[in-house]
Design a protein around this motif. Structure first.
Motif, PDB file in Angstrom:
ATOM      1  N   LYS A 143       0.812  -1.217   0.000  1.00  0.00           N
ATOM      2  CA  LYS A 143       0.000   0.000   0.000  1.00  0.00           C
ATOM      3  C   LYS A 143       0.848   1.272   0.000  1.00  0.00           C
ATOM      4  CE  LYS A 143      -3.750   2.263   2.558  1.00  0.00           C
ATOM      5  NZ  LYS A 143      -4.719   2.119   3.679  1.00  0.00           N
ATOM      6  N   TYR A 144       1.990   1.260   0.699  1.00  0.00           N
ATOM      7  CA  TYR A 144       2.786   2.471   0.867  1.00  0.00           C
ATOM      8  C   TYR A 144       4.092   2.450   0.071  1.00  0.00           C
ATOM      9  CZ  TYR A 144      -0.508   3.020   4.691  1.00  0.00           C
ATOM     10  OH  TYR A 144      -1.659   3.118   5.446  1.00  0.00           O
ATOM     11  N   ASP A 145       4.205   1.551  -0.904  1.00  0.00           N
ATOM     12  CA  ASP A 145       5.450   1.432  -1.674  1.00  0.00           C
ATOM     13  C   ASP A 145       5.809   2.733  -2.382  1.00  0.00           C
ATOM     14  OD1 ASP A 145       5.570  -1.150  -0.825  1.00  0.00           O
ATOM     15  OD2 ASP A 145       5.464  -2.077  -2.812  1.00  0.00           O
ATOM     16  N   GLU A 146       4.837   3.372  -3.000  1.00  0.00           N
ATOM     17  CA  GLU A 146       5.111   4.614  -3.734  1.00  0.00           C
ATOM     18  C   GLU A 146       5.498   5.738  -2.785  1.00  0.00           C
ATOM     19  OE1 GLU A 146       5.417   5.130  -7.017  1.00  0.00           O
ATOM     20  OE2 GLU A 146       5.253   2.939  -7.111  1.00  0.00           O
ATOM     21  N   GLU A 147       4.831   5.798  -1.640  1.00  0.00           N
ATOM     22  CA  GLU A 147       5.172   6.829  -0.649  1.00  0.00           C
ATOM     23  C   GLU A 147       6.583   6.618  -0.116  1.00  0.00           C
ATOM     24  OE1 GLU A 147       3.424   8.728   3.530  1.00  0.00           O
ATOM     25  OE2 GLU A 147       2.153   7.434   2.281  1.00  0.00           O
ATOM     26  N   LYS A 148       6.948   5.356   0.102  1.00  0.00           N
ATOM     27  CA  LYS A 148       8.309   5.050   0.556  1.00  0.00           C
ATOM     28  C   LYS A 148       9.333   5.476  -0.501  1.00  0.00           C
ATOM     29  CE  LYS A 148      11.416   1.219   1.674  1.00  0.00           C
ATOM     30  NZ  LYS A 148      11.546  -0.229   1.965  1.00  0.00           N
ATOM     31  N   LYS A 149       9.058   5.142  -1.738  1.00  0.00           N
ATOM     32  CA  LYS A 149       9.974   5.495  -2.825  1.00  0.00           C
ATOM     33  C   LYS A 149      10.163   7.006  -2.908  1.00  0.00           C
ATOM     34  CE  LYS A 149      10.603   4.842  -7.820  1.00  0.00           C
ATOM     35  NZ  LYS A 149      10.002   4.267  -9.054  1.00  0.00           N
ATOM     36  N   ALA A 150       9.075   7.736  -2.757  1.00  0.00           N
ATOM     37  CA  ALA A 150       9.140   9.208  -2.824  1.00  0.00           C
ATOM     38  C   ALA A 150       9.944   9.764  -1.654  1.00  0.00           C
ATOM     39  CB  ALA A 150       7.726   9.784  -2.829  1.00  0.00           C
ATOM     40  N   LEU A 151       9.755   9.183  -0.467  1.00  0.00           N
ATOM     41  CA  LEU A 151      10.510   9.629   0.709  1.00  0.00           C
ATOM     42  C   LEU A 151      12.012   9.439   0.518  1.00  0.00           C
ATOM     43  CD1 LEU A 151       8.692   8.515   4.005  1.00  0.00           C
ATOM     44  CD2 LEU A 151       9.504  10.806   3.430  1.00  0.00           C
ATOM     45  N   LEU A 152      12.393   8.242   0.087  1.00  0.00           N
ATOM     46  CA  LEU A 152      13.811   7.954  -0.112  1.00  0.00           C
ATOM     47  C   LEU A 152      14.422   8.863  -1.173  1.00  0.00           C
ATOM     48  CD1 LEU A 152      13.752   4.041   0.075  1.00  0.00           C
ATOM     49  CD2 LEU A 152      14.712   5.616   1.762  1.00  0.00           C
ATOM     50  N   ASN A 153      13.682   9.110  -2.233  1.00  0.00           N
ATOM     51  CA  ASN A 153      14.169  10.014  -3.286  1.00  0.00           C
ATOM     52  C   ASN A 153      14.312  11.437  -2.758  1.00  0.00           C
ATOM     53  OD1 ASN A 153      14.334   7.997  -5.212  1.00  0.00           O
ATOM     54  ND2 ASN A 153      12.286   8.380  -6.035  1.00  0.00           N
ATOM     55  N   ASN A 154      13.329  11.858  -1.987  1.00  0.00           N
ATOM     56  CA  ASN A 154      13.325  13.222  -1.465  1.00  0.00           C
ATOM     57  C   ASN A 154      14.506  13.480  -0.530  1.00  0.00           C
ATOM     58  OD1 ASN A 154      12.194  15.853  -1.068  1.00  0.00           O
ATOM     59  ND2 ASN A 154      11.331  15.153   0.877  1.00  0.00           N
ATOM     60  N   LYS A 158      18.898   5.561   1.122  1.00  0.00           N
ATOM     61  CA  LYS A 158      18.765   4.210   0.570  1.00  0.00           C
ATOM     62  C   LYS A 158      17.815   3.310   1.374  1.00  0.00           C
ATOM     63  CE  LYS A 158      23.427   4.259  -1.422  1.00  0.00           C
ATOM     64  NZ  LYS A 158      24.772   3.621  -1.398  1.00  0.00           N
ATOM     65  N   LYS A 159      17.788   3.503   2.694  1.00  0.00           N
ATOM     66  CA  LYS A 159      16.990   2.630   3.550  1.00  0.00           C
ATOM     67  C   LYS A 159      16.256   3.447   4.610  1.00  0.00           C
ATOM     68  CE  LYS A 159      18.490  -1.276   1.734  1.00  0.00           C
ATOM     69  NZ  LYS A 159      17.605  -2.235   1.017  1.00  0.00           N
ATOM     70  N   ILE A 160      15.102   2.917   5.042  1.00  0.00           N
ATOM     71  CA  ILE A 160      14.340   3.537   6.131  1.00  0.00           C
ATOM     72  C   ILE A 160      14.543   2.728   7.404  1.00  0.00           C
ATOM     73  CG2 ILE A 160      12.020   4.026   7.016  1.00  0.00           C
ATOM     74  CD1 ILE A 160      11.169   4.743   4.212  1.00  0.00           C
ATOM     75  N   VAL A 161      14.959   3.425   8.460  1.00  0.00           N
ATOM     76  CA  VAL A 161      15.137   2.827   9.784  1.00  0.00           C
ATOM     77  C   VAL A 161      13.995   3.321  10.669  1.00  0.00           C
ATOM     78  CG1 VAL A 161      16.608   2.657  11.825  1.00  0.00           C
ATOM     79  CG2 VAL A 161      17.644   2.789   9.532  1.00  0.00           C
ATOM     80  N   LEU A 162      13.244   2.409  11.251  1.00  0.00           N
ATOM     81  CA  LEU A 162      12.148   2.762  12.145  1.00  0.00           C
ATOM     82  C   LEU A 162      12.561   2.506  13.586  1.00  0.00           C
ATOM     83  CD1 LEU A 162       9.146   3.478  12.738  1.00  0.00           C
ATOM     84  CD2 LEU A 162       8.627   1.046  12.404  1.00  0.00           C
ATOM     85  N   LYS A 195       8.808   6.611  15.924  1.00  0.00           N
ATOM     86  CA  LYS A 195       7.378   6.405  16.201  1.00  0.00           C
ATOM     87  C   LYS A 195       7.225   5.941  17.646  1.00  0.00           C
ATOM     88  CE  LYS A 195       2.962   5.896  15.586  1.00  0.00           C
ATOM     89  NZ  LYS A 195       2.705   5.938  17.043  1.00  0.00           N
ATOM     90  N   PHE A 196       6.720   6.860  18.487  1.00  0.00           N
ATOM     91  CA  PHE A 196       6.560   6.549  19.908  1.00  0.00           C
ATOM     92  C   PHE A 196       5.138   6.122  20.234  1.00  0.00           C
ATOM     93  CE2 PHE A 196      10.231   9.280  21.843  1.00  0.00           C
ATOM     94  CZ  PHE A 196      11.132   8.333  21.394  1.00  0.00           C
ATOM     95  N   HIS A 197       5.028   5.347  21.291  1.00  0.00           N
ATOM     96  CA  HIS A 197       3.741   4.943  21.853  1.00  0.00           C
ATOM     97  C   HIS A 197       3.038   6.176  22.429  1.00  0.00           C
ATOM     98  CE1 HIS A 197       0.894   2.927  24.542  1.00  0.00           C
ATOM     99  NE2 HIS A 197       1.145   1.795  23.897  1.00  0.00           N
ATOM    100  N   ASP A 198       1.716   6.147  22.457  1.00  0.00           N
ATOM    101  CA  ASP A 198       0.936   7.264  23.006  1.00  0.00           C
ATOM    102  C   ASP A 198       1.293   7.581  24.454  1.00  0.00           C
ATOM    103  OD1 ASP A 198      -0.922   8.003  20.847  1.00  0.00           O
ATOM    104  OD2 ASP A 198      -1.666   5.966  21.070  1.00  0.00           O
ATOM    105  N   LEU A 199       1.761   6.581  25.191  1.00  0.00           N
ATOM    106  CA  LEU A 199       2.024   6.764  26.620  1.00  0.00           C
ATOM    107  C   LEU A 199       3.496   7.027  26.934  1.00  0.00           C
ATOM    108  CD1 LEU A 199      -0.281   3.933  28.053  1.00  0.00           C
ATOM    109  CD2 LEU A 199      -0.801   6.355  27.750  1.00  0.00           C
ATOM    110  N   ILE A 227       1.186   0.769  11.639  1.00  0.00           N
ATOM    111  CA  ILE A 227       1.245  -0.190  10.534  1.00  0.00           C
ATOM    112  C   ILE A 227       1.882   0.411   9.294  1.00  0.00           C
ATOM    113  CG2 ILE A 227      -0.173  -1.451   8.872  1.00  0.00           C
ATOM    114  CD1 ILE A 227       0.075  -2.982  11.389  1.00  0.00           C
ATOM    115  N   LYS A 228       1.544   1.629   8.976  1.00  0.00           N
ATOM    116  CA  LYS A 228       2.116   2.302   7.796  1.00  0.00           C
ATOM    117  C   LYS A 228       3.638   2.285   7.847  1.00  0.00           C
ATOM    118  CE  LYS A 228       2.366   6.884   5.652  1.00  0.00           C
ATOM    119  NZ  LYS A 228       1.811   8.257   5.659  1.00  0.00           N
TER     120      LYS A 228
END
Length: 345
Positions: A143-154, A158-162, A195-199, A227-228
């Protein structure tokens, strides 16, 4: 069938949304109960919603889906525990609080444990369905492949670390990895999503927001549903958080710091250092790939995107055989706790 979607915390929204979609398809009557302090965080527009327990009681539900620890005993309906995570090592995950008639488990590891508890207490049932929050893995994996590609290009990365740590003060790695993330932010190959927990503690939120302000390759994410970011990330850094298992199910590498899990099948560090080297190593070699398959088989072997459907149809069958409970029997002390949390009706 009349259904209550029962929310005490914001994380419940993403867990119950797939169930809501099934209820719509089947044209069942449903109502969201959302506690007043989190009502302003409710993400769905034009949905039946209340924070009034009297309204919930008057609704006279057949089923109550609960991804939390408590539900009022005096409400009509089959009280169904659907869980808020996959971390069996977390304190209280296998604690029986006697509020639920039915436990719908995520995979064999959980099913076996709860069946033993069923045999001990003999006042609830256990059935395995999979976990609705992960239906997107089967239905919309890309679902988010294109958004990921745009982020990396922007960001020319090369890689996204969460980074998704637990909020628990005794378990979180967040206070100890601040300098490590400052160093990692200098690596131009990596885009870092926090990405932090609400608490999570406010002072830690502020500290990592400051890192994001000072480093263009660090983004502090405010969106609630993780999830995103799980789908977009190439590797995740965490600790003793149940989200580790959600990420492992995507067959991608995880690095944890001082995890208390008793079933570690990934790279776990006992020291808060060498973050950058570990990320590079795990991305290049990924030596824990085979071990991850054990997690998939035991924790959540369902990749068909139909766990929410199984849950709804399972409770339909269960009610057809056993009827709808008018209320649940509880000890005096358990009743007092419910009255304290939800009021006496």
């Amino acid at each position: 069938m009349k259904v209550i979607l029962f929310c005490q915390n914001p994380y419940a929204f993403g867990i119950l949304e797939p169930i809501m979609q099934v209820l719509k398809q089947k044209e069942f009557d449903y109502l969201w109960f959302v506690k007043k302090p989190i009502k302003n965080k409710f993400p769905f527009k034009n949905e039946p919603l209340t924070s009034n327990m009297e309204v919930v009681k008057t609704f006279k539900s057949d089923v109550i889906f609960v991804p939390g620890n408590e539900v009022p005993y005096y409400l009509r309906g089959l009280k169904v525990q659907v869980f808020h995570g996959l971390a069996g090592e977390k304190k209280g995950h296998f604690r029986i609080r006697h509020y639920f008639d039915l436990y719908l488990t995520q995979g064999p590891y959980f099913t076996q444990r709860f069946l033993k508890l069923k045999n001990k207490y003999k006042n609830f049932d256990v059935l395995e369905t999979g976990w609705p929050k992960l239906d997107i893995y089967g239905n919309e994996l890309h679902k988010y492949d294109e958004e990921k590609k745009a982020l990396l290009n922007n960001y020319n990365a090369k890689k996204i670390v969460l980074y998704a740590p637990t909020f628990s003060p005794s378990l979180t790695s967040a206070p100890y990895l601040i300098d490590e993330f400052k160093k990692l932010a200098k690596n131009k190959d990596h885009l870092i999503l926090i990405k932090f927990h609400d608490l999570m503690a406010e002072e830690l939120i502020v500290a990592y927001q400051q890192i994001a302000k000072e480093n263009s390759r660090v983004i502090f994410e405010e969106e609630r549903n993780i999830i995103k970011f799980l789908l977009m990330a190439d590797i995740m850094v965490s600790d003793t958080s149940s989200v580790v298992y959600e990420f492992l199910l995507l067959n991608k590498p995880v690095i944890t710091f001082k995890s208390s899990s008793k079933n570690i099948q990934w790279d776990n560090s006992l020291e808060y250092k060498n973050l950058e080297a570990k990320i590079i190593s795990n991305l290049q070699e990924d030596v824990f790939q085979k071990e991850r398959q054990n997690i998939v088989a035991q924790y959540h072997p369902y990749n068909d995107g139909k766990s929410a459907l199984r849950m709804v149809e399972t409770v339909q069958d269960y009610i057809a055989k056993n009827g709808v409970p008018e209320k649940r029997k509880l000890s005096f002390l358990r009743k007092l706790k419910i009255h304290k949390i939800f009021g006496k009706y």
